[in-house]
Design a protein around this motif. Structure first.
Motif, PDB file in Angstrom:
ATOM      1  N   TYR A 102     -11.234  18.749  33.100  1.00  0.00           N
ATOM      2  CA  TYR A 102      -9.885  17.973  32.400  1.00  0.00           C
ATOM      3  C   TYR A 102     -10.500  18.056  30.756  1.00  0.00           C
ATOM      4  O   TYR A 102      -9.693  18.064  30.174  1.00  0.00           O
ATOM      5  CB  TYR A 102     -10.169  16.455  33.117  1.00  0.00           C
ATOM      6  CG  TYR A 102      -9.046  15.532  32.484  1.00  0.00           C
ATOM      7  CD1 TYR A 102      -9.340  14.637  31.432  1.00  0.00           C
ATOM      8  CD2 TYR A 102      -7.945  15.789  33.152  1.00  0.00           C
ATOM      9  CE1 TYR A 102      -8.425  13.792  30.936  1.00  0.00           C
ATOM     10  CE2 TYR A 102      -6.806  14.849  32.630  1.00  0.00           C
ATOM     11  CZ  TYR A 102      -7.205  13.806  31.631  1.00  0.00           C
ATOM     12  OH  TYR A 102      -6.102  13.009  31.001  1.00  0.00           O
ATOM     13  N   PHE A 103     -11.668  17.597  30.686  1.00  0.00           N
ATOM     14  CA  PHE A 103     -12.303  17.386  29.001  1.00  0.00           C
ATOM     15  C   PHE A 103     -12.465  18.488  28.377  1.00  0.00           C
ATOM     16  O   PHE A 103     -12.292  18.743  27.263  1.00  0.00           O
ATOM     17  CB  PHE A 103     -13.285  16.423  28.996  1.00  0.00           C
ATOM     18  CG  PHE A 103     -13.015  14.881  29.305  1.00  0.00           C
ATOM     19  CD1 PHE A 103     -13.605  14.377  30.652  1.00  0.00           C
ATOM     20  CD2 PHE A 103     -12.235  14.277  28.783  1.00  0.00           C
ATOM     21  CE1 PHE A 103     -13.047  13.065  31.045  1.00  0.00           C
ATOM     22  CE2 PHE A 103     -11.671  12.972  29.006  1.00  0.00           C
ATOM     23  CZ  PHE A 103     -12.226  12.331  30.124  1.00  0.00           C
ATOM     24  N   TRP A 106      -8.370  20.816  29.373  1.00  0.00           N
ATOM     25  CA  TRP A 106      -7.035  20.430  29.260  1.00  0.00           C
ATOM     26  C   TRP A 106      -7.038  19.571  27.805  1.00  0.00           C
ATOM     27  O   TRP A 106      -6.134  19.593  27.163  1.00  0.00           O
ATOM     28  CB  TRP A 106      -6.681  19.421  30.340  1.00  0.00           C
ATOM     29  CG  TRP A 106      -5.540  18.489  30.357  1.00  0.00           C
ATOM     30  CD1 TRP A 106      -5.345  17.172  30.240  1.00  0.00           C
ATOM     31  CD2 TRP A 106      -4.195  18.983  30.389  1.00  0.00           C
ATOM     32  NE1 TRP A 106      -3.867  16.787  30.192  1.00  0.00           N
ATOM     33  CE2 TRP A 106      -3.400  18.068  30.090  1.00  0.00           C
ATOM     34  CE3 TRP A 106      -3.578  20.138  29.946  1.00  0.00           C
ATOM     35  CZ2 TRP A 106      -2.107  18.033  29.900  1.00  0.00           C
ATOM     36  CZ3 TRP A 106      -2.406  20.453  29.902  1.00  0.00           C
ATOM     37  CH2 TRP A 106      -1.450  19.372  29.783  1.00  0.00           C
ATOM     38  N   LYS A 107      -8.206  18.510  27.841  1.00  0.00           N
ATOM     39  CA  LYS A 107      -8.234  17.757  26.588  1.00  0.00           C
ATOM     40  C   LYS A 107      -9.009  18.052  25.585  1.00  0.00           C
ATOM     41  O   LYS A 107      -9.580  17.627  24.552  1.00  0.00           O
ATOM     42  CB  LYS A 107      -8.661  16.289  27.091  1.00  0.00           C
ATOM     43  CG  LYS A 107      -7.784  15.585  27.814  1.00  0.00           C
ATOM     44  CD  LYS A 107      -6.671  14.938  27.086  1.00  0.00           C
ATOM     45  CE  LYS A 107      -5.858  14.122  27.870  1.00  0.00           C
ATOM     46  NZ  LYS A 107      -4.843  13.341  27.375  1.00  0.00           N
ATOM     47  N   THR A 110      -7.350  17.738  22.271  1.00  0.00           N
ATOM     48  CA  THR A 110      -6.488  16.416  22.447  1.00  0.00           C
ATOM     49  C   THR A 110      -7.056  15.236  22.593  1.00  0.00           C
ATOM     50  O   THR A 110      -7.249  14.563  23.390  1.00  0.00           O
ATOM     51  CB  THR A 110      -5.330  16.652  23.615  1.00  0.00           C
ATOM     52  OG1 THR A 110      -4.791  18.042  23.616  1.00  0.00           O
ATOM     53  CG2 THR A 110      -4.217  15.712  23.270  1.00  0.00           C
ATOM     54  N   TYR A 112      -8.885  11.616  21.969  1.00  0.00           N
ATOM     55  CA  TYR A 112      -8.193  10.141  22.132  1.00  0.00           C
ATOM     56  C   TYR A 112      -7.746   9.640  20.880  1.00  0.00           C
ATOM     57  O   TYR A 112      -8.075   9.988  19.704  1.00  0.00           O
ATOM     58  CB  TYR A 112      -9.545   9.109  22.580  1.00  0.00           C
ATOM     59  CG  TYR A 112      -9.056   7.646  22.210  1.00  0.00           C
ATOM     60  CD1 TYR A 112      -9.188   7.064  21.101  1.00  0.00           C
ATOM     61  CD2 TYR A 112      -8.508   6.972  23.509  1.00  0.00           C
ATOM     62  CE1 TYR A 112      -8.996   5.717  20.891  1.00  0.00           C
ATOM     63  CE2 TYR A 112      -8.243   5.511  23.293  1.00  0.00           C
ATOM     64  CZ  TYR A 112      -8.602   5.051  22.126  1.00  0.00           C
ATOM     65  OH  TYR A 112      -8.499   3.679  22.145  1.00  0.00           O
ATOM     66  N   VAL A 115      -1.762  12.563  23.346  1.00  0.00           N
ATOM     67  CA  VAL A 115      -1.569  12.755  24.843  1.00  0.00           C
ATOM     68  C   VAL A 115      -0.479  14.047  24.395  1.00  0.00           C
ATOM     69  O   VAL A 115      -0.064  14.517  23.608  1.00  0.00           O
ATOM     70  CB  VAL A 115      -0.508  11.621  25.577  1.00  0.00           C
ATOM     71  CG1 VAL A 115      -1.762  10.511  25.862  1.00  0.00           C
ATOM     72  CG2 VAL A 115       0.215  11.065  24.505  1.00  0.00           C
ATOM     73  N   TRP A 175      -4.224   7.322  27.540  1.00  0.00           N
ATOM     74  CA  TRP A 175      -5.149   8.188  27.661  1.00  0.00           C
ATOM     75  C   TRP A 175      -6.145   8.290  28.654  1.00  0.00           C
ATOM     76  O   TRP A 175      -6.254   9.426  29.452  1.00  0.00           O
ATOM     77  CB  TRP A 175      -5.781   8.340  26.084  1.00  0.00           C
ATOM     78  CG  TRP A 175      -6.607   9.593  25.845  1.00  0.00           C
ATOM     79  CD1 TRP A 175      -6.048  10.491  25.303  1.00  0.00           C
ATOM     80  CD2 TRP A 175      -7.850  10.003  25.891  1.00  0.00           C
ATOM     81  NE1 TRP A 175      -6.963  11.608  25.045  1.00  0.00           N
ATOM     82  CE2 TRP A 175      -8.110  11.147  25.430  1.00  0.00           C
ATOM     83  CE3 TRP A 175      -8.920   9.199  26.554  1.00  0.00           C
ATOM     84  CZ2 TRP A 175      -9.308  11.779  25.327  1.00  0.00           C
ATOM     85  CZ3 TRP A 175     -10.238   9.935  26.577  1.00  0.00           C
ATOM     86  CH2 TRP A 175     -10.516  11.147  25.919  1.00  0.00           C
ATOM     87  N   THR A 444      -1.079  18.406  20.477  1.00  0.00           N
ATOM     88  CA  THR A 444      -0.575  17.096  20.470  1.00  0.00           C
ATOM     89  C   THR A 444       0.853  17.025  20.432  1.00  0.00           C
ATOM     90  O   THR A 444       1.504  18.017  19.708  1.00  0.00           O
ATOM     91  CB  THR A 444      -1.303  16.133  19.655  1.00  0.00           C
ATOM     92  OG1 THR A 444      -0.874  14.750  19.868  1.00  0.00           O
ATOM     93  CG2 THR A 444      -1.153  16.511  18.096  1.00  0.00           C
TER      94      THR A 444
END
Lengths: 594, 256
Positions: A102-103, A106-107, A110, A112, A115, A175, A444
């Motif tokens: 995920y981190f 995916w993120k 992106t 914090y 989204v 988030w 983003t």
């Protein structure tokens, strides 16, 4: 960020704590709590109006009070029984692996609180209205951002809880919420498979597939938290608990599921009903025949793609969500990679050959929901949000058939190989999804400058303010600030034509008059103040073709910088007597229309 | 024992096949004909090849019916008629995907076949983006020899054209007080040139500046490359001399 981390937990925990006053079953208590909150909110909104008291406070006191009592009772119960939950090492492994995926994937770009979920903003808008005490069963009565009613405000009521209790902007909370949704999907897949087959490897494979298969069009599981993904997650937990649930609680849960998303909810309830009725009546006497029937039904639904296509009339964007068959098959290939088709076929064969009834039931629903998702109707691909759980288990069974019987080391290597190509597939899939969303080395839909503009609006404007801009800018700023717009991203054609007419004009009176003709569809009474927001997105939208600007399907999905030419227009507006510049940054300028 | 070994080997082959199919699909799936970069996007379709900024302004557009070659000083469109357009072959697209995923090097390609009054020709446009640099490559094969290739770049409205020799270029009639103030502020010397007059030689790059003095684009120039400015149309035209030939490959680098 840390506060939002804790605040986000309340979305899942508070309904559970409140529901514990009715039942101790974890799954049913969540449903009971959610329904209680839904009913209480409507009651309190009327009481708050009648007694002229602050709605948020009238919610805060009972919700926090009851949750605290329930929590203490829960804690005392756990300490007394010494029944501490010890997650298995397989679950811990999957949670760590999924969090890394995920981190790190995916993120990765992106941070914090940015989204990648476009639908999220309409839920924020509704949740913001609810925290002000505005409540109606039909979403279209609350905000003209909603042009049709596909759900009640149940989801948004739950979303308003962290905002009311912690008094924080929902963007950062969301988030974290999407991370919990992702982990819960992985846990649900693991737990569901373990419940059905009692085998850790099958459960691990099912969880692995759920973690790395991103349904990146229409369905959006497991990475987005939206009503349809929450509904299907709840349904899966409920299916796993069906044997332990009394009928009256099943009805309660069904009500919650349907009001959370009418259409996906109805399909979920139909699946639940079939399984519940089937287990009681033991009707599946010829399961392989039932599998054949569902295969034929699915094939028929897929075959219909060659003959006809049905769009929802009256909804302009619906035609864009009715894809040709080969597009839908392409989506599946992008999500799973082509190789897992072989896994599905092996799973199908091994289920047919085995005597295990659970596997056959899973296959029947996998085929039916797959067929339904691919049928040529607008938005039907949404049903894959539930179908995916069943399809993933069939694939897991196929991979299990290949891995079982191998020596332990080979099993580990085989599992690692599966994880590797699934990671590559996920990596490529999410790159494709994020391709149009690059801005300033980030991925983003929203920029930090836009967030600042939203925060400024939130602090410096009130309920008498009306914001006008291009669809995307309106949509985002309304969600961030609570300032009303005409329709957000779903502004009506009349408003679009007015905005199109001012493009290229340097006549301030003409621009002002056209903008002031724009009215909210739900409340046409004159607002006290109108703000015109111009920025990179606005000018990029004005650069689209007329046909694209008239359609709600085309938006400027990512932030844009203002160009020199854009700044010329901003400078011109700031010098005119009809507009007063009240806020500006590198990407967006806000003008009060005088 | 033997049968369980055979079974195990078969299973390993199945697993490898499943994984390989997914990996091959992942690598071979057609790269997009549109790539998004932080500063905008690059499209390569049968309608042409274009570079746009984030706000949608198109600053480079390539299409054989618009682009031209020189024979002496006469200009002719590369093609009068486009019969077919196509993206790369399997091998090339595989390489594009690998570079895109692992090296963050994005590229697009489009080829056009067609003809003009001299015969048939093929024009291939490629753009490769990496870091903040776009390499636009044109590969031209025609039936007749040519001496130079032309390329047009649109300058943003309100922007200025300068070079690394601190010269600010303007056509006749564009020298206003604002421009003089801008030139003074940026330490540039305004130079008036005609619309058909090439820039003086010596500059190694052309720099496009916005009204705030920020560099929007830098274009390194070839030693014999000639540049024209058509201020009324906001167009910079590059004339790149080549050794008289029917086939040539030229590159234009643009830094954003």
């Amino acid at each position: 960020m840390i506060l939002d981390f804790f605040a986000s937990l309340s979305f899942y925990v508070i309904p559970y704590l409140i529901g514990r006053f009715f039942t101790k079953n974890i799954v049913i208590s969540w449903f009971a709590g959610a329904l209680s909150l839904f009913i209480v909110y409507f009651g309190l909104s009327q009481i708050a109006v009648f007694l002229k008291i602050n709605f948020a406070l009238s919610v805060f006191i009972p919700v926090v009070g009851l949750s605290a009592i329930s929590f203490i009772r829960l804690l005392v119960g756990i300490i007394k029984s010494k029944n501490f939950v010890k997650p298995s090492k397989e679950i811990i492994f999957m949670l760590i692996f999924s969090s890394l995926a995920y981190f790190l994937i995916w993120k990765r770009n992106t941070p914090y609180p940015l989204v990648l979920n476009w639908d999220m903003y309409e839920h924020l808008t509704l949740a913001n209205l609810i925290t002000q005490g505005k409540l109606a069963f039909l979403s279209t009565k609350l905000s003209d951002t909603f042009t049709f009613n596909s759900y009640s405000p149940m989801f948004q009521i739950l979303l308003s809880i962290p905002k009311i209790i912690f008094q924080r902007n929902l963007l950062g909370i969301y988030w974290w919420l999407e991370f919990w949704q992702y982990l819960l999907t992985v846990i649900a897949s693991f737990w569901f498979a373990k419940r059905l087959f009692g085998d850790k490897l099958i459960a691990l494979l099912s969880a692995l597939i759920s973690a790395l298969v991103f349904e990146s069009a229409v369905a959006y599981s497991p990475l987005f938290l939206i009503p349809q993904t929450l509904v299907s997650l709840l349904t899966v937990f409920l299916i796993g608990e069906l044997k332990n649930i009394k009928f009256r609680f099943l009805v309660l849960a069904a009500i919650v599921i349907v009001i959370m998303h009418y259409i996906v909810g109805l399909v979920c309830v139909a699946v639940l009903g079939c399984i519940y009725w089937g287990q009681n009546k033991n009707i599946l006497k010829r399961p392989n025949l039932a599998i054949l029937a569902s295969f034929l039904a699915a094939s028929a639904l897929i075959f219909v793609n060659f003959k006809a296509k049905w769009d929802i009339l009256g909804i302009e964007e619906a035609q864009h969500f009715n894809f040709p068959l080969w597009h839908k098959l392409g989506f599946l290939a992008d999500w799973y990679g082509v190789g897992l088709t072989v896994g599905f076929i092996i799973g199908l064969v091994s289920i047919i050959r085995s005597k295990d009834l659970n596997g056959k039931i899973v296959l029947i629903f996998a085929l039916l929901l797959l067929g339904l998702s691919i049928a040529p109707f607008s938005y039907f691909l949404k049903f894959y949000v539930l179908g995916g759980y069943f399809v993933n288990i069939v694939i897991a069974l196929g991979l299990y058939a290949v891995l079982s019987g191998l020596p332990r080391l080979w099993k580990i290597l085989g599992f690692s190989w599966i994880a590797l190509f699934l990671v590559l597939t996920f990596y490529k899939n999410q790159i494709i999804y994020k391709d149009p969303l690059h801005f300033n080395n980030l991925e983003t839909q929203l920029s930090f400058e836009e967030i600042k503009a939203g925060e400024w609006l939130s602090k410096n404007r009130n309920a008498n303010t009306f914001l006008i801009s291009d669809p995307s800018t309106q949509y985002l700023l309304e969600a961030l600030s609570g300032v009303n717009t005409q329709g957000g991203a779903y502004m009506n054609l009349e408003t679009r034509l007015k905005l199109i007419s001012i493009n290229g004009s340097f006549d301030p009176i003409f621009i002002k008059n056209k903008l002031l003709e724009i009215k909210d569809e739900l409340d046409e009474t004159a607002y006290k103040e109108a703000i015109f927001a111009v920025g990179g997105r606005y000018f990029a939208w004005q650069n689209l073709s007329k046909k694209e600007k008239e359609s709600s399907f085309y938006n400027i999905w990512s932030p844009r910088l203002t160009s020199s030419e854009d700044k010329t227009f901003i400078y011109f507006l700031s010098k005119s007597s009809s507009f007063k510049l009240i806020y500006t940054n590198d990407e967006i300028s806000l003008f009060k229309i005088i | 024992m033997k049968s369980s070994l055979i079974s195990a080997i078969l299973k390993v082959i199945i697993l490898l096949t499943i994984g390989s199919l997914s990996i091959v699909y992942f690598l071979l799936k057609n790269p997009a004909n549109q790539i998004f970069i932080p500063q905008g996007e690059i499209d390569a379709t049968k309608y042409g090849f274009s570079l746009r900024t984030s706000s949608g302004e198109q600053f480079l557009f390539g299409f054989p019916l618009n682009d031209f070659y020189y024979h002496g000083f006469s200009k002719t469109h590369l093609l009068d008629k486009v019969l077919e357009s196509k993206r790369g072959g399997v091998g090339e697209e595989l390489l594009t995907t690998i570079k895109s995923v692992f090296l963050n090097e994005k590229s697009v390609k489009i080829s056009f076949w067609g003809g003009n009054h001299d015969g048939n020709g093929e024009i291939i446009y490629r753009a490769k983006y990496s870091g903040n640099k776009i390499e636009v490559e044109k590969e031209i094969s025609l039936s007749k020899n040519f001496d130079a290739i032309g390329q047009a770049i649109v300058v943003c409205s309100g922007c200025f054209v300068a070079d690394d020799k601190e010269r600010l270029y303007l056509n006749q009639g564009f020298l206003t007080q604002d421009v003089v103030e801008f030139a003074t502020k940026m330490n540039l010397v305004p130079l008036i040139i005609g619309e058909n007059q090439f820039f003086p030689s010596g500059a190694s790059k052309i720099i496009v500046l916005n009204g705030d003095g920020k560099t929007v684009m830098q274009i390194p120039t070839y030693p014999n490359e000639q540049v024209l400015l058509q201020g009324g149309w906001n167009i910079l035209e590059f004339r790149i001399p080549v050794q008289s030939a029917k086939n040539v490959k030229i590159k234009q680098i643009i830094y954003l």
